[in-house]
Design an enzyme around this catalytic site. Structure first.
Site, PDB file in Angstrom:
ATOM      1  N   ARG A   1      20.839 -60.094 -30.129  1.00  0.00           N
ATOM      2  CA  ARG A   1      22.010 -60.915 -30.061  1.00  0.00           C
ATOM      3  C   ARG A   1      21.879 -61.912 -28.781  1.00  0.00           C
ATOM      4  O   ARG A   1      21.790 -60.876 -27.632  1.00  0.00           O
ATOM      5  CB  ARG A   1      23.451 -60.565 -30.048  1.00  0.00           C
ATOM      6  CG  ARG A   1      24.532 -61.392 -30.019  1.00  0.00           C
ATOM      7  CD  ARG A   1      25.895 -60.695 -30.236  1.00  0.00           C
ATOM      8  NE  ARG A   1      26.423 -60.515 -28.882  1.00  0.00           N
ATOM      9  CZ  ARG A   1      27.716 -60.366 -28.375  1.00  0.00           C
ATOM     10  NH1 ARG A   1      28.542 -60.121 -29.148  1.00  0.00           N
ATOM     11  NH2 ARG A   1      27.923 -60.347 -27.387  1.00  0.00           N
TER      12      ARG A   1
ATOM     13  N   TYR B   1      32.338 -65.736 -23.357  1.00  0.00           N
ATOM     14  CA  TYR B   1      32.284 -64.634 -24.149  1.00  0.00           C
ATOM     15  C   TYR B   1      30.781 -64.016 -24.278  1.00  0.00           C
ATOM     16  O   TYR B   1      29.790 -64.737 -24.309  1.00  0.00           O
ATOM     17  CB  TYR B   1      32.722 -65.086 -25.492  1.00  0.00           C
ATOM     18  CG  TYR B   1      32.591 -63.617 -26.419  1.00  0.00           C
ATOM     19  CD1 TYR B   1      33.273 -62.332 -26.214  1.00  0.00           C
ATOM     20  CD2 TYR B   1      31.348 -63.560 -27.211  1.00  0.00           C
ATOM     21  CE1 TYR B   1      33.088 -61.431 -26.891  1.00  0.00           C
ATOM     22  CE2 TYR B   1      31.010 -62.399 -27.914  1.00  0.00           C
ATOM     23  CZ  TYR B   1      32.043 -61.264 -27.794  1.00  0.00           C
ATOM     24  OH  TYR B   1      31.617 -60.087 -28.484  1.00  0.00           O
TER      25      TYR B   1
ATOM     26  N   ASP C   1      27.169 -64.677 -31.421  1.00  0.00           N
ATOM     27  CA  ASP C   1      28.713 -64.397 -31.932  1.00  0.00           C
ATOM     28  C   ASP C   1      29.531 -65.492 -31.042  1.00  0.00           C
ATOM     29  O   ASP C   1      29.513 -65.813 -29.979  1.00  0.00           O
ATOM     30  CB  ASP C   1      28.845 -63.260 -31.118  1.00  0.00           C
ATOM     31  CG  ASP C   1      30.285 -62.629 -31.564  1.00  0.00           C
ATOM     32  OD1 ASP C   1      31.078 -63.506 -32.355  1.00  0.00           O
ATOM     33  OD2 ASP C   1      30.785 -61.569 -31.135  1.00  0.00           O
TER      34      ASP C   1
ATOM     35  N   HIS D   1      32.809 -65.650 -31.795  1.00  0.00           N
ATOM     36  CA  HIS D   1      33.883 -65.046 -31.605  1.00  0.00           C
ATOM     37  C   HIS D   1      35.269 -65.785 -31.713  1.00  0.00           C
ATOM     38  O   HIS D   1      36.260 -65.734 -30.856  1.00  0.00           O
ATOM     39  CB  HIS D   1      34.020 -64.597 -30.104  1.00  0.00           C
ATOM     40  CG  HIS D   1      34.489 -63.071 -29.823  1.00  0.00           C
ATOM     41  ND1 HIS D   1      35.677 -63.010 -29.349  1.00  0.00           N
ATOM     42  CD2 HIS D   1      33.822 -61.977 -30.219  1.00  0.00           C
ATOM     43  CE1 HIS D   1      35.900 -61.640 -29.328  1.00  0.00           C
ATOM     44  NE2 HIS D   1      34.754 -60.918 -29.741  1.00  0.00           N
TER      45      HIS D   1
ATOM     46  N   GLU E   1      27.998 -65.239 -36.146  1.00  0.00           N
ATOM     47  CA  GLU E   1      29.202 -64.055 -36.329  1.00  0.00           C
ATOM     48  C   GLU E   1      30.364 -64.798 -35.993  1.00  0.00           C
ATOM     49  O   GLU E   1      30.545 -65.667 -34.905  1.00  0.00           O
ATOM     50  CB  GLU E   1      28.818 -63.060 -35.319  1.00  0.00           C
ATOM     51  CG  GLU E   1      29.834 -61.865 -35.391  1.00  0.00           C
ATOM     52  CD  GLU E   1      29.430 -60.745 -34.451  1.00  0.00           C
ATOM     53  OE1 GLU E   1      30.421 -59.951 -34.133  1.00  0.00           O
ATOM     54  OE2 GLU E   1      28.327 -60.703 -33.963  1.00  0.00           O
TER      55      GLU E   1
ATOM     56  N   GLU F   1      34.612 -57.607 -38.177  1.00  0.00           N
ATOM     57  CA  GLU F   1      34.820 -56.402 -36.890  1.00  0.00           C
ATOM     58  C   GLU F   1      36.233 -56.209 -37.006  1.00  0.00           C
ATOM     59  O   GLU F   1      36.541 -54.950 -36.501  1.00  0.00           O
ATOM     60  CB  GLU F   1      33.963 -56.693 -36.057  1.00  0.00           C
ATOM     61  CG  GLU F   1      34.706 -57.675 -35.128  1.00  0.00           C
ATOM     62  CD  GLU F   1      33.924 -57.920 -33.573  1.00  0.00           C
ATOM     63  OE1 GLU F   1      34.291 -57.959 -32.672  1.00  0.00           O
ATOM     64  OE2 GLU F   1      32.585 -58.104 -33.842  1.00  0.00           O
TER      65      GLU F   1
ATOM     66  N   ARG G   1      30.944 -56.777 -41.527  1.00  0.00           N
ATOM     67  CA  ARG G   1      30.922 -56.194 -40.429  1.00  0.00           C
ATOM     68  C   ARG G   1      32.000 -55.156 -40.003  1.00  0.00           C
ATOM     69  O   ARG G   1      31.971 -54.693 -38.998  1.00  0.00           O
ATOM     70  CB  ARG G   1      30.946 -57.155 -38.973  1.00  0.00           C
ATOM     71  CG  ARG G   1      29.713 -58.298 -39.306  1.00  0.00           C
ATOM     72  CD  ARG G   1      29.463 -58.811 -37.894  1.00  0.00           C
ATOM     73  NE  ARG G   1      28.687 -57.985 -37.163  1.00  0.00           N
ATOM     74  CZ  ARG G   1      29.352 -57.600 -35.961  1.00  0.00           C
ATOM     75  NH1 ARG G   1      30.726 -57.700 -35.541  1.00  0.00           N
ATOM     76  NH2 ARG G   1      28.692 -56.478 -35.040  1.00  0.00           N
TER      77      ARG G   1
ATOM     78  N   GLU H   1      24.673 -53.221 -35.241  1.00  0.00           N
ATOM     79  CA  GLU H   1      25.098 -53.436 -33.879  1.00  0.00           C
ATOM     80  C   GLU H   1      24.815 -52.228 -33.209  1.00  0.00           C
ATOM     81  O   GLU H   1      25.264 -51.082 -33.522  1.00  0.00           O
ATOM     82  CB  GLU H   1      26.156 -54.015 -33.848  1.00  0.00           C
ATOM     83  CG  GLU H   1      26.608 -54.542 -32.060  1.00  0.00           C
ATOM     84  CD  GLU H   1      27.876 -55.200 -32.040  1.00  0.00           C
ATOM     85  OE1 GLU H   1      28.170 -55.957 -30.879  1.00  0.00           O
ATOM     86  OE2 GLU H   1      28.755 -55.109 -32.895  1.00  0.00           O
TER      87      GLU H   1
ATOM     88  N   TRP I   1      40.597 -64.935 -28.419  1.00  0.00           N
ATOM     89  CA  TRP I   1      39.529 -64.605 -27.371  1.00  0.00           C
ATOM     90  C   TRP I   1      38.549 -63.828 -28.425  1.00  0.00           C
ATOM     91  O   TRP I   1      37.474 -63.795 -28.282  1.00  0.00           O
ATOM     92  CB  TRP I   1      40.147 -63.661 -26.442  1.00  0.00           C
ATOM     93  CG  TRP I   1      39.014 -63.184 -25.661  1.00  0.00           C
ATOM     94  CD1 TRP I   1      38.678 -63.587 -24.511  1.00  0.00           C
ATOM     95  CD2 TRP I   1      38.310 -61.940 -25.762  1.00  0.00           C
ATOM     96  NE1 TRP I   1      37.617 -62.941 -23.942  1.00  0.00           N
ATOM     97  CE2 TRP I   1      37.195 -61.986 -24.600  1.00  0.00           C
ATOM     98  CE3 TRP I   1      38.197 -60.853 -26.788  1.00  0.00           C
ATOM     99  CZ2 TRP I   1      36.313 -60.878 -24.605  1.00  0.00           C
ATOM    100  CZ3 TRP I   1      37.278 -59.778 -26.519  1.00  0.00           C
ATOM    101  CH2 TRP I   1      36.117 -59.848 -25.590  1.00  0.00           C
TER     102      TRP I   1
END
Length: 402
Positions: free
Chosen positions: A147, A159, A210, A212, A236, A262, A283, A339, A402
């Site tokens: 990643r 991030y 990612d 995010h 992601e 996630e 995820r 991951e 975030w």
């Protein structure tokens, strides 16, 4: 056989972890992870005040019944606190059952579907040149999937770019820090990062990124389209997933694979995304999704629609979750990737484990149970420290994701 004791162990070897230990009247014990980053003590209270009293005297072999008891019996279902607590119980019970059977957890689940679990590491840098260098370092370590995150010109923080190189710990001790975000600067920059990476290393290795939850659906579609020449393994969390329909325009406008989940804690969070084939990888992870018992159902449902697993594995999940996840990953037929953000030396010492890394894969090991224990005496030397994830604001001060 009965549960005769259970306790919660809170420690902070480099970061906070919450561990549930369940003991039986036959001397067999098991542990599960209940860590909820930035809200750890909420899960501690839920376990100590509301779950553990209900476990004492029950048969630990009745995993399914206990799962249903804690989920259906509570009336107030789902949510990260409840499901993290249920996950800790569930993983500890599977650990106990595998130890009673004298076999690794993967064998109890049905045996291995693969010889190793493909994992991806985290390469990050302050700018493109540093990130390119870090990706090369992961390639030298034997990773086949990486990643990549980079600082964005004009933004003081980004991030995925933080303390440490082989691990990334975004939570900070004390009150939350505040980052500043600008979507247009990011969208103009991100494709250039992956153009540079492909120019440097070609297309032999998998690259992941990612977002995010930072983009609107159409912005995410624009990014996915721009990243298509770089052939990412996945993009992601491109947009917040509370509205599952929001992924439809992303899917319609780009062929870049999409991963999400996630922060999900039940199959209902992902039902439409999977059933409508709006994502490619789910995820969800053991500690957030109610443990092995529930994640198996999610994976089986996903398999019907060609969606593969890609379990979250950041440092806010303890080695207990990683160890158990590797047994799950070794078994699950529709596995995609895992991951792997390495823990600190202190955390590895507190949680001795049998898993190991080799040639781009993690191997769960042959220890009975899920293969992770806790050194309680050493854990006691690392007391809890209140810590929070950062928050993000736009340049005009508006709160953002975030």
């Amino acid at each position: 056989m009965r549960i005769d004791a259970a306790k919660v162990i809170v420690c902070s070897p480099g970061r906070n972890f919450v561990t549930l230990k369940i003991e039986t009247d036959q001397g067999v014990s098991g542990i599960g992870d209940a860590t909820l980053n930035g809200r750890e003590l909420a899960v501690v209270a839920y376990l100590e005040e509301h779950v553990i009293p209900c476990l004492i005297g029950r048969d630990p072999r009745r995993i399914e019944d206990l799962w249903q008891y804690l989920y259906r019996g509570a009336y107030w279902r789902r949510g990260p606190v409840t499901m993290s607590a249920i996950a800790a119980v569930d993983v500890a019970l599977w650990d106990i059952k595998a130890k009673m059977a004298g076999m690794p957890l993967v064998d109890l689940l049905g045996g291995r579907s693969r010889d190793g679990v493909l994992v991806y590491g985290h390469a990050n840098g302050a700018d493109i040149a540093e990130t390119v260098e870090e990706v090369g370092r992961y390639i030298e370590l034997g990773y086949r999937a990486i990643r990549a995150q980079s600082g964005v010109p004009g933004l003081a923080t980004s991030y995925g770019v933080g303390r440490g190189k082989l691990f990334y710990e975004p939570a900070g001790v004390g009150l939350p820090s505040e980052d500043v975000w600008d979507t247009r600067k990011y969208l103009n920059f991100a494709p250039k990062l992956f153009e540079a990476l492909r120019e440097a290393y070609g297309f032999e290795h998998h690259l992941l990124h990612d977002v995010h939850h930072r983009l609107s659906p159409i912005e995410a579609a624009q990014l996915g389209k721009a990243l298509e020449p770089s052939a990412l393994f996945w993009m992601e969390d491109p947009t917040p997933a509370e509205n599952q329909e929001a992924f439809r325009p992303i899917r319609q406008h780009t062929t870049t694979p999409i991963a999400v989940g996630e922060i999900f804690n039940s199959i209902w969070d992902a039902k439409d995304l999977i059933q409508e084939q709006l994502i490619d990888y789910i995820r969800m992870t053991l500690v957030r999704a109610g443990g092995v018992t529930h994640l198996r159902r999610v994976a089986d449902f996903a398999a019907l629609y060609g969606v593969r697993t890609g379990c979250h594995g950041a440092t806010d999940l303890s080695p207990v979750t990683l160890g158990a996840a590797l047994h799950f990953d070794s078994w699950v037929p529709n596995f995609g990737i895992q991951e792997y953000m390495r823990h600190s030396e202190e955390a590895d010492a507190v949680f001795p484990h049998s898993y190991h890394f080799d040639a781009g894969c993690l191997h769960a090991g042959d220890a009975i149970g899920h293969g992770v224990e806790i050194d309680e005496a050493l854990a006691a030397k690392y007391p809890y420290q209140r810590a929070y994830l950062p928050v993000a604001r736009l340049e005009d001060g508006t709160m953002w994701n975030w």
